[in-house]
Enzyme design. Sequence first.
Site, short mmCIF file in Angstrom:
data_model
loop_
_atom_site.label_atom_id
_atom_site.label_comp_id
_atom_site.label_asym_id
_atom_site.label_seq_id
_atom_site.Cartn_x
_atom_site.Cartn_y
_atom_site.Cartn_z
N LEU A 196 2.32 -0.03 94.25
CA LEU A 196 2.31 0.25 95.70
C LEU A 196 0.87 0.18 96.23
CD1 LEU A 196 4.76 3.33 95.59
CD2 LEU A 196 5.31 0.89 95.56
N SER A 207 -4.02 -2.88 77.72
CA SER A 207 -4.00 -2.66 79.16
C SER A 207 -5.32 -3.18 79.73
CB SER A 207 -3.84 -1.17 79.46
OG SER A 207 -3.77 -0.95 80.86
N THR A 212 2.11 8.47 85.74
CA THR A 212 1.59 9.85 85.87
C THR A 212 0.09 9.90 86.18
OG1 THR A 212 1.23 10.02 83.47
CG2 THR A 212 3.36 10.79 84.32
N TYR A 259 -5.68 10.85 81.82
CA TYR A 259 -5.07 11.43 83.03
C TYR A 259 -5.14 12.96 83.03
CZ TYR A 259 -2.95 6.73 83.32
OH TYR A 259 -2.73 5.38 83.36
#
Length: 316
Positions: free
Chosen positions: A213, A160, A20, A49
Amino acid sequence: MATFVELSTKAKMPLVGLGTWKSSPGQVKEAVKAAIDAGYRHIDCAYVYHNENEVGEAIQEKIKENAVKREDLFIVSKLWATFFEKSLVKKAFQNTLSDLKLDYLDLYLVHWPQGFQAGNALLPKDNKGKVLLSKSTFLDAWEAMEELVDQGLVKALGISNFNHFQIERLLNKPGLKHKPVTNQIESHPYLTQEKLIQYCQSKGIAVTAYSPLGSPDRPYAKPEDPVVMEIPKIKEIAAKHKKTVAQVLIRFHVQRNVVVIPKSVTPSRIQENLQVFDFQLSEEDMAAILSFNRNWRACDLLDARTEEDYPFHEEY
């Protein structure tokens, strides 16, 4: 084949989740609803985010419609780097939990290994543009996060953007109560991360790949940056399997037993990105994809590169 990885806690984490990051509040609600309808059960979120409220609305609507049960969802969020002081961790977590309208998270990550000075700025800087660090480290934050697990508010903890030296520091922390179950890192053909993935998996830490991607919609892309989606050889592999380039790039991680969280707000693409369990890349295909590695990052937070604990100076 399995559609999930089993974490060290024995929980099952779906191999493909919806990312997201960069999904605007106006679009993310419909994206999450479309994802749940398409069969996604793993949603990746973060405080930074600025869209967890809408993600939460979508999840609640789908639960109310009986489209999905909360216990069948795997919801991830992340503690931002300005909240490493122990007193701030619980507040930051409660913000996320109330925005997502949930009473627990499946996984809560330390989003970034450097701690930044607390305050309203997400990336605080002095008047010379130097990033201001916190006196608290990820080890301090971790202790406060462990309390969330003990209180039943979080099922598991992870990290992360950590390199293997930082992971070692965490694993060797005296009095460590809850080990990290996953490390979420950028990975795609230009950043294959073989050494870090091998290291994490050898320690029982699952890996999640973000920007699979190549993050083509990142706001700070430069015209000369390489474009993962345009690699001719990968287009060729996709055509051979009658799949899209995105499906091949997602499948590449699935075959490495790496969880992958492609972001999309387009319902047809959201569906397509989950349709990666009905074909197999050959050893040659996998080797060809791995051969494109050039350690190129779409997400490097360069502003913080001169400060202590910047994660990307190390080989892995």
